[in-house]
Design a protein around this motif. Structure first.
Motif, PDB file in Angstrom:
ATOM      1  N   GLY A   1       0.841  -1.206   0.000  1.00 30.46           N
ATOM      2  CA  GLY A   1       0.000   0.000   0.000  1.00 30.46           C
ATOM      3  C   GLY A   1       0.868   1.245   0.000  1.00 30.46           C
ATOM      4  N   ASP A   2       0.213   2.387  -0.235  1.00 33.42           N
ATOM      5  CA  ASP A   2       0.901   3.673  -0.338  1.00 33.42           C
ATOM      6  C   ASP A   2       1.794   3.979   0.861  1.00 33.42           C
ATOM      7  OD1 ASP A   2       0.431   4.830  -2.687  1.00 33.42           O
ATOM      8  OD2 ASP A   2      -0.710   6.540  -1.884  1.00 33.42           O
ATOM      9  N   GLU A   3       1.209   3.900   2.018  1.00 32.56           N
ATOM     10  CA  GLU A   3       1.889   4.321   3.242  1.00 32.56           C
ATOM     11  C   GLU A   3       3.116   3.422   3.498  1.00 32.56           C
ATOM     12  OE1 GLU A   3       1.443   7.297   6.271  1.00 32.56           O
ATOM     13  OE2 GLU A   3       0.925   7.192   4.167  1.00 32.56           O
ATOM     14  N   LEU A   4       2.931   2.115   3.257  1.00 33.65           N
ATOM     15  CA  LEU A   4       4.014   1.166   3.480  1.00 33.65           C
ATOM     16  C   LEU A   4       5.168   1.440   2.510  1.00 33.65           C
ATOM     17  CD1 LEU A   4       4.458  -1.235   5.373  1.00 33.65           C
ATOM     18  CD2 LEU A   4       3.719  -2.751   3.522  1.00 33.65           C
TER      19      LEU A   4
ATOM     20  N   ALA B   1      -4.299  17.414  -2.056  1.00 34.43           N
ATOM     21  CA  ALA B   1      -3.768  16.202  -2.667  1.00 34.43           C
ATOM     22  C   ALA B   1      -2.627  16.582  -3.597  1.00 34.43           C
ATOM     23  CB  ALA B   1      -4.861  15.495  -3.437  1.00 34.43           C
ATOM     24  N   ASP B   2      -1.574  15.825  -3.517  1.00 34.33           N
ATOM     25  CA  ASP B   2      -0.460  15.979  -4.425  1.00 34.33           C
ATOM     26  C   ASP B   2       0.227  17.343  -4.397  1.00 34.33           C
ATOM     27  OD1 ASP B   2       0.983  14.255  -6.021  1.00 34.33           O
ATOM     28  OD2 ASP B   2       0.473  15.422  -7.797  1.00 34.33           O
ATOM     29  N   ARG B   3       0.216  17.977  -3.252  1.00 38.31           N
ATOM     30  CA  ARG B   3       1.004  19.198  -3.105  1.00 38.31           C
ATOM     31  C   ARG B   3       2.197  18.863  -2.224  1.00 38.31           C
ATOM     32  NH1 ARG B   3      -2.044  24.536  -1.478  1.00 38.31           N
ATOM     33  NH2 ARG B   3      -2.188  24.849  -3.711  1.00 38.31           N
ATOM     34  N   GLN B   4       3.359  19.269  -2.642  1.00 39.18           N
ATOM     35  CA  GLN B   4       4.562  18.992  -1.869  1.00 39.18           C
ATOM     36  C   GLN B   4       5.046  20.283  -1.228  1.00 39.18           C
ATOM     37  OE1 GLN B   4       6.568  16.028  -1.457  1.00 39.18           O
ATOM     38  NE2 GLN B   4       4.675  15.042  -2.111  1.00 39.18           N
ATOM     39  N   PRO B   5       5.379  20.255   0.079  1.00 36.80           N
ATOM     40  CA  PRO B   5       5.882  21.479   0.721  1.00 36.80           C
ATOM     41  C   PRO B   5       7.214  21.945   0.110  1.00 36.80           C
ATOM     42  CG  PRO B   5       5.892  19.618   2.248  1.00 36.80           C
ATOM     43  CD  PRO B   5       5.214  19.141   1.017  1.00 36.80           C
TER      44      PRO B   5
ATOM     45  N   ILE C   1       9.384  12.073  -7.541  1.00 37.46           N
ATOM     46  CA  ILE C   1      10.304  12.645  -6.560  1.00 37.46           C
ATOM     47  C   ILE C   1      10.882  11.478  -5.765  1.00 37.46           C
ATOM     48  CG2 ILE C   1      10.420  14.102  -4.492  1.00 37.46           C
ATOM     49  CD1 ILE C   1       8.108  15.752  -5.698  1.00 37.46           C
ATOM     50  N   ALA C   2      12.203  11.453  -5.595  1.00 31.82           N
ATOM     51  CA  ALA C   2      12.822  10.284  -4.954  1.00 31.82           C
ATOM     52  C   ALA C   2      12.296  10.087  -3.538  1.00 31.82           C
ATOM     53  CB  ALA C   2      14.341  10.434  -4.958  1.00 31.82           C
ATOM     54  N   PHE C   3      12.269  11.161  -2.766  1.00 30.60           N
ATOM     55  CA  PHE C   3      11.828  11.048  -1.379  1.00 30.60           C
ATOM     56  C   PHE C   3      10.742  12.084  -1.093  1.00 30.60           C
ATOM     57  CE2 PHE C   3      16.212   9.436  -1.447  1.00 30.60           C
ATOM     58  CZ  PHE C   3      15.990   8.162  -0.948  1.00 30.60           C
ATOM     59  N   PRO C   4       9.523  11.808  -1.522  1.00 26.76           N
ATOM     60  CA  PRO C   4       8.463  12.802  -1.356  1.00 26.76           C
ATOM     61  C   PRO C   4       7.843  12.766   0.041  1.00 26.76           C
ATOM     62  CG  PRO C   4       7.585  10.866  -2.446  1.00 26.76           C
ATOM     63  CD  PRO C   4       9.041  10.576  -2.168  1.00 26.76           C
ATOM     64  N   LYS C   5       7.107  13.813   0.353  1.00 26.30           N
ATOM     65  CA  LYS C   5       6.297  13.821   1.577  1.00 26.30           C
ATOM     66  C   LYS C   5       4.920  13.249   1.218  1.00 26.30           C
ATOM     67  CE  LYS C   5       9.172  16.995   3.606  1.00 26.30           C
ATOM     68  NZ  LYS C   5      10.357  16.554   2.853  1.00 26.30           N
ATOM     69  N   ASN C   6       4.216  12.752   2.215  1.00 23.99           N
ATOM     70  CA  ASN C   6       2.865  12.254   1.935  1.00 23.99           C
ATOM     71  C   ASN C   6       1.883  13.433   1.898  1.00 23.99           C
ATOM     72  OD1 ASN C   6       2.175  12.908   4.541  1.00 23.99           O
ATOM     73  ND2 ASN C   6       2.017  10.805   5.280  1.00 23.99           N
ATOM     74  N   ASN C   7       0.602  13.116   1.696  1.00 23.23           N
ATOM     75  CA  ASN C   7      -0.382  14.190   1.527  1.00 23.23           C
ATOM     76  C   ASN C   7      -0.593  15.006   2.793  1.00 23.23           C
ATOM     77  OD1 ASN C   7      -0.734  13.810  -1.146  1.00 23.23           O
ATOM     78  ND2 ASN C   7      -2.632  12.617  -0.945  1.00 23.23           N
TER      79      ASN C   7
ATOM     80  N   MET D   1       9.175   8.017   6.308  1.00 20.93           N
ATOM     81  CA  MET D   1      10.368   7.163   6.365  1.00 20.93           C
ATOM     82  C   MET D   1      11.304   7.656   7.474  1.00 20.93           C
ATOM     83  SD  MET D   1      13.081   6.474   3.311  1.00 20.93           S
ATOM     84  CE  MET D   1      13.636   8.165   3.341  1.00 20.93           C
ATOM     85  N   ILE D   2      11.593   8.949   7.466  1.00 21.22           N
ATOM     86  CA  ILE D   2      12.492   9.480   8.500  1.00 21.22           C
ATOM     87  C   ILE D   2      11.714  10.058   9.679  1.00 21.22           C
ATOM     88  CG2 ILE D   2      14.356   9.997   6.867  1.00 21.22           C
ATOM     89  CD1 ILE D   2      13.502  12.942   6.984  1.00 21.22           C
TER      90      ILE D   2
END
Ligand code: ASP
Length: 581
Positions: free
Chosen positions: A119-122, A225-229, A548-554, A560-561
């Motif tokens: 799933g997405d979160e995992l 949705a789908d906005r990255q800080p 994006i290699a290491f994106p933030k979630n919604n 991850m970190i």
């Protein structure tokens, strides 16, 4: 290198060659006396074969390899009896002679395959494992290619790539800043840049002429949705140019990228004014992969006794080709669609242009066949078409009809991801009225120049002033925007006054820029393209996160970190910060 070849490059021409490969165990299959292992690295997958009969010890060891173990294997390239034409290495396999385990792996929490069960979160939590999957890797390869081609093109056009600082000063315009407390200057804060706007203008004052940067920007905006800080821009600025020069330069960049990355030739970008875009599409980012332009009907539809039209500021519609056979149920569905609160229309009027040349509409009581025929002519409708009409306040109605147009475009499959239709939207208004703060806001940003012809209205009728501002739009997505800038201190001051800044506030926030304008600032302008969005568009996806290699979630978190997170009391003390619950 520990390896002689990658897992993606061997083919039948290498038959008989002794090779050493390294990589991850994708999967293994035991078939009677043989064990087959798919070995994967960034470049592809190569099949390894271990034979129980020829080397039982080695084969037994291989059978114990788990998924995602990292190994180094040596063997001979052989022709496969069972070829796989879908794989570049599908004609060959490696008859293994020896291998070393370079590292073991726990069983991954999801399968590392094109279609994973995670799933997405995992997958976000174990992003380094998700990144091993082909589709994600291909997205990053696309991103790399576009960044390299961007640099090549801009380098060829004499642009300098120059870095600007990330720790800057908080300013009130635009979105909310992310701030960073200063330890050495307690009580004071840096801000992360929302864009390098003022710095690139200062580079123009400095004489650098043509600047670009693939640069991270930070905006603390509300979640969507789908906005990255944090996101990346292709940020550019040029001196001694007109708007025309900038449009041509970046149209050519886009064409270069389409050609080199996707092999597509793009025709000259059409240009449309902001006013026309709103009038014809109800949007400042029209999707012109299909027509269905708005047709205004005030002259034909009002004052004929139908109160909904009579009371409306605007009666406007679209012609959906070939939809004249829509059933009652389909029409009801469309009505429900436009009545959704996000869309907000009161109702939907339809006119079916029957194949026999007659009309059937939901307003037959008020409009006879003759009247409906004049409508059809205005819409350029043909027998078999369906005219859909909304009425109400101008801005709201246009917005709602834009949604309906896009919906019909989807239904009629006119919005293919493989077709690219860029355009320029030009002549944006300089300002927009903000109901909440009851003041004018800069539509682009406060450094955008009014059109010289409209400057006289700045104080008397600010809403009427147009700007030398433009957006690049592709397939209904705003890919970038920019403007010709103000390069004169007095005009910049006038602009700040218009935006409600006192002279002191303007001086305190932007004095550095206005002062610079007193030292020979050249005329200049620029643009920034949303790099993540551009890459997603090229990849045929709506989701920038996938590129994006290491994106933030919604929710703006890196799961991850585990960030954002608290900091120690010691750090807080050092920064002289106190958390107030
Ligand atoms: N700095 C602007 C932005 O981030 C783009 C520009 O005007 O060049 O939208």
């Amino acid at each position: 290198m520990l390896r002689s070849h990658t897992c993606g490059e061997l083919n039948i021409s290498n038959k008989g060659l002794e090779v050493t490969l390294t990589g991850w165990v994708q999967k293994s299959r035991d078939l009677g006396g043989m064990t087959f292992i798919d070995l994967r690295d960034r470049y592809g997958i190569t099949q390894l074969v271990f034979n129980m009969e020829t080397d039982a010890g080695l084969c037994g060891k291989a059978r114990k390899l788990g998924r995602e173990f990292v190994i180094k294997v040596t063997g001979k390239v052989a022709e496969r009896s069972n070829k796989n034409p879908k794989m570049p290495t599908g004609d060959i396999e490696i008859i293994a002679e020896s291998f070393d385990i370079l590292n073991e792996s726990k069983t991954p929490p999801f399968t590392i395959e094109d279609k994973t069960d995670g799933g997405d979160e995992l997958r976000m939590k174990y992003r380094y494992l998700d990144l091993r999957r082909n589709p994600v890797k291909e997205n990053l390869a696309l991103r790399h290619k576009i960044s390299i081609e961007t640099r090549k093109y801009l380098d060829g056009e004499q642009f300098f790539e120059i870095e600007t600082p990330f720790l800057i000063k908080s300013t009130p315009e635009g979105a909310r800043d992310f701030v960073v407390p200063s330890r050495m200057h307690s009580g004071q804060f840096y801000a992360l840049p929302q864009s390098p706007q003022t710095f690139k203008q200062l580079l123009m004052v400095a004489g650098y002429d043509r600047y670009f940067q693939l640069v991270r920007c930070f905006r603390d905006e509300d979640l969507r949705a789908d906005r990255q800080p944090e996101f990346t821009q292709i940020d550019c600025e040029m001196s001694f140019v007109t708007q025309e020069d900038i449009l041509n330069t970046f149209e050519n960049l886009a064409k270069h990228l389409f050609k080199t990355v996707k092999g597509i030739d793009i025709e000259e970008f059409p240009r449309i004014s902001y006013d026309d875009a709103m009038r014809l599409y109800g949007s400042d980012k029209p999707d012109i992969r299909f027509g269905m332009e708005f047709v205004e009907l005030n002259d034909l539809a009002k004052e004929k006794g139908f109160a909904v039209f009579d009371n409306a500021e605007l009666v406007v519609g679209i012609n959906a080709p070939g939809c004249g056979n829509y059933s009652r149920k389909q029409l009801d569905k469309l009505t429900d669609f436009v009545r959704k609160p996000q869309i907000g229309a009161q109702g939907l009027v339809y006119v079916k242009f029957n194949e026999d040349g007659t009309f059937k509409s939901s307003v037959d009581k008020f409009f006879d066949q003759e009247a409906l025929k004049t409508w059809a002519e205005k819409f350029d409708a043909k027998p078999g078409d369906l005219i859909l009409i909304l009425a109400g306040a101008t801005d709201k109605t246009r917005k709602a009809l834009n949604e309906l147009r896009l919906e019909m475009g989807n239904r009629l499959e006119l919005r293919s991801k493989d077709i690219f239709k860029p355009l320029w939207v030009v002549d944006f208004p300089l300002l927009e009225w903000d109901e909440d703060s009851e003041r004018w806001h800069a539509m682009h940003h406060p450094f955008t120049s009014p059109k010289p012809d409209d400057m006289g209205y700045m104080e008397t009728d600010p809403g009427k002033v147009r700007a030398n501002a433009y957006d690049m739009v592709i397939n209904g997505v705003e890919i970038g925007g920019g403007s010709i800038r103000i390069h004169n201190k007095d005009l910049q001051k006038r602009m700040f006054t218009l935006l409600g800044f006192s002279d002191e506030e303007a001086q305190e926030q932007f004095g550095f820029l206005m002062n610079a304008f007193e030292y020979g600032a050249p005329p200049h302008g620029g643009i920034a393209l949303g790099f993540d969005r551009l890459v997603a568009l090229f990849g045929g996806s709506d989701s920038i996160r996938d590129y994006i290699a290491f994106p933030k979630n919604n929710a703006g978190r890196d799961v991850m970190i585990d960030s954002p997170s608290g900091i120690s009391q010691e750090q807080l003390d050092e920064l002289k910060l106190k958390i107030v619950e």
